[in-house]
Design an enzyme around this catalytic site. Structure first.
Site, PDB file in Angstrom:
ATOM      1  N   GLN A  76       0.847  -1.206   0.000  1.00 38.15           N
ATOM      2  CA  GLN A  76       0.000   0.000   0.000  1.00 38.15           C
ATOM      3  C   GLN A  76       0.881   1.254   0.000  1.00 38.15           C
ATOM      4  O   GLN A  76       0.547   2.266   0.633  1.00 38.15           O
ATOM      5  CB  GLN A  76      -0.930   0.007   1.224  1.00 38.15           C
ATOM      6  CG  GLN A  76      -2.176  -0.860   1.080  1.00 38.15           C
ATOM      7  CD  GLN A  76      -3.168  -0.274   0.057  1.00 38.15           C
ATOM      8  OE1 GLN A  76      -3.210   0.915  -0.223  1.00 38.15           O
ATOM      9  NE2 GLN A  76      -3.991  -1.141  -0.511  1.00 38.15           N
ATOM     10  N   SER A  77       1.984   1.210  -0.717  1.00 38.34           N
ATOM     11  CA  SER A  77       2.976   2.286  -0.657  1.00 38.34           C
ATOM     12  C   SER A  77       2.472   3.623  -1.213  1.00 38.34           C
ATOM     13  O   SER A  77       2.068   3.711  -2.375  1.00 38.34           O
ATOM     14  CB  SER A  77       4.214   1.846  -1.451  1.00 38.34           C
ATOM     15  OG  SER A  77       5.088   2.939  -1.652  1.00 38.34           O
ATOM     16  N   ASN A  78       2.538   4.662  -0.384  1.00 36.13           N
ATOM     17  CA  ASN A  78       2.240   6.026  -0.851  1.00 36.13           C
ATOM     18  C   ASN A  78       3.328   6.505  -1.796  1.00 36.13           C
ATOM     19  O   ASN A  78       3.064   7.247  -2.739  1.00 36.13           O
ATOM     20  CB  ASN A  78       2.180   6.993   0.336  1.00 36.13           C
ATOM     21  CG  ASN A  78       1.082   6.638   1.298  1.00 36.13           C
ATOM     22  OD1 ASN A  78      -0.087   6.618   0.942  1.00 36.13           O
ATOM     23  ND2 ASN A  78       1.450   6.329   2.542  1.00 36.13           N
ATOM     24  N   ALA A  80       5.057   4.672  -3.861  1.00 37.65           N
ATOM     25  CA  ALA A  80       4.821   4.071  -5.185  1.00 37.65           C
ATOM     26  C   ALA A  80       3.708   4.827  -5.901  1.00 37.65           C
ATOM     27  O   ALA A  80       3.798   5.092  -7.105  1.00 37.65           O
ATOM     28  CB  ALA A  80       4.482   2.592  -5.025  1.00 37.65           C
TER      29      ALA A  80
END
Ligand code: PLP
Length: 334
Positions: A76-78, A80
């Site tokens: 759930q990388s911000n 990325a």
């Protein structure tokens, strides 16, 4: 500080707001006045701190003739999401390597940032096991793309190298200019401390403008001393890059690890309380992985009397609210 020597794309229209938090201050007993720096409102799809770092990382990529960006992050990388966002805007291909840090946590059809990767048109997503060597994975991808005739550029996880951390030295200077303009005498700054570029960049920038405001990081994954060493090393590299005189001393790097809970991205009661509290007092959305745990730290430190009476404390809100939609069950269970 002079940032003009470095390749940079300008993504900010101006400074992000600094606001007083009257309802939260009152709800916590009025002894400590709480302020917030709204980096959740930065430009880039759904906002957040990585935009400042990407001004310099994507600037560097373009200066080097890249047409393709490769980066990595958690499922759930911000980071990325924002890398995909600015790549789309710049007409660059974007490839993601996602680390499944919690076994079984990657779901192809998940909401939150995962949905946005797709919407923002990333070219590929490779999911690898937790604990993988992410730089090796990205190098492998870069070799494949180079063989196919592309010019790939690798941005490390969280854009936390000296290039990316420069964006937070910029933020420190911007913050100090605003505080001077508003005549707000801040005694302490609280930041989330993850891949460390935000924390390191803020320390370097505040040193660079001679602010003398202590900064504490709230960890989201690692034990205190491990994280402090990572922040310190990156702060030294960033200070050197920016030519900040006098250097950074180890004692200036302070982290709290009491709010991590069972591990990175895993919910805690105090995170749920903090996210709910901010929403219902100030109508500000935090996130479950970073700003929610950092705010849990802020709230607990205020309640414990960590800050002297009548202190002014500034909380750096780094964004991340899209991840809330991947955690709805956690909030509804409470
Ligand atoms: C990445 C991130 C952080 C942590 O910043 P680092 O520079 O990685 O330490 C904090 N909050 C949000 C919302 C993030 O996405």
């Amino acid at each position: 500080m002079n940032f003009t020597k470095f390749p940079r794309r300008k993504y900010l229209q101006g400074p992000t707001p600094i606001e007083f938090l009257p309802a939260l201050t009152k709800a916590l007993g009025n002894d400590v006045k709480l302020y917030i720096k709204r980096d959740d409102l930065l430009p880039g799809a759904a906002g957040g701190n990585k935009t400042r770092k990407l001004e310099f990382c994507i600037g560097d990529a373009l200066a080097k003739g890249a047409d393709t960006i490769i980066t990595c992050g958690a499922v759930q990388s911000n980071h990325a999401r924002l890398t995909a966002s600015w790549s789309a805007k710049e007409g660059l291909d974007c490839h993601l390597i996602l680390e499944e840090r919690v076994k079984g946590s990657y779901k192809e059809n998940a909401s939150g940032n995962n949905f946005l990767f797709e919407l923002l048109g990333v070219k590929s997503i490779d999911v690898v096991q937790g604990g993988s060597d992410m730089m090796a994975q990205m190098n492998k991808k870069a070799d494949e793309l180079a063989t196919a005739g592309k010019k790939p550029y690798i941005i490390p996880g969280g854009a936390s190298n000296a290039i990316g951390a420069t964006g937070y030295a910029v933020c420190a200077e911007e913050t100090m200019n605003q505080l001077n303009e508003m005549c707000i005498d801040i005694d302490h700054i609280i930041v989330p401390s993850g891949s460390a570029g935000t924390h390191a960049g803020m320390v370097v920038g505040m040193t660079g403008v001679n602010a003398n405001i202590p900064i504490s990081g709230v960890n989201v994954s690692r034990p205190k001393t491990v994280q402090e060493e990572i922040v310190y090393k990156l702060a030294l590299e960033t200070a050197q890059r920016l030519g900040v005189k006098g250097g950074i001393s180890r004692e200036e790097i302070v982290c709290f690890d009491e709010y991590v809970g069972p591990g990175y991205s895993l919910p805690t009661k105090s995170m749920v309380e903090a996210v709910t509290f901010f929403a219902r007092t100030e109508a500000i959305l935090l996130d479950p992985v970073y700003s929610g745990k950092a705010a849990a730290g802020l709230i607990d430190l205020v309640r414990k009397g960590h800050f002297p009476k009548n202190s002014n404390v500034l909380f750096l809100h780094t964004g991340g609210s899209p991840a809330l939609y991947a955690y709805m069950d956690t909030f509804r269970q409470e």
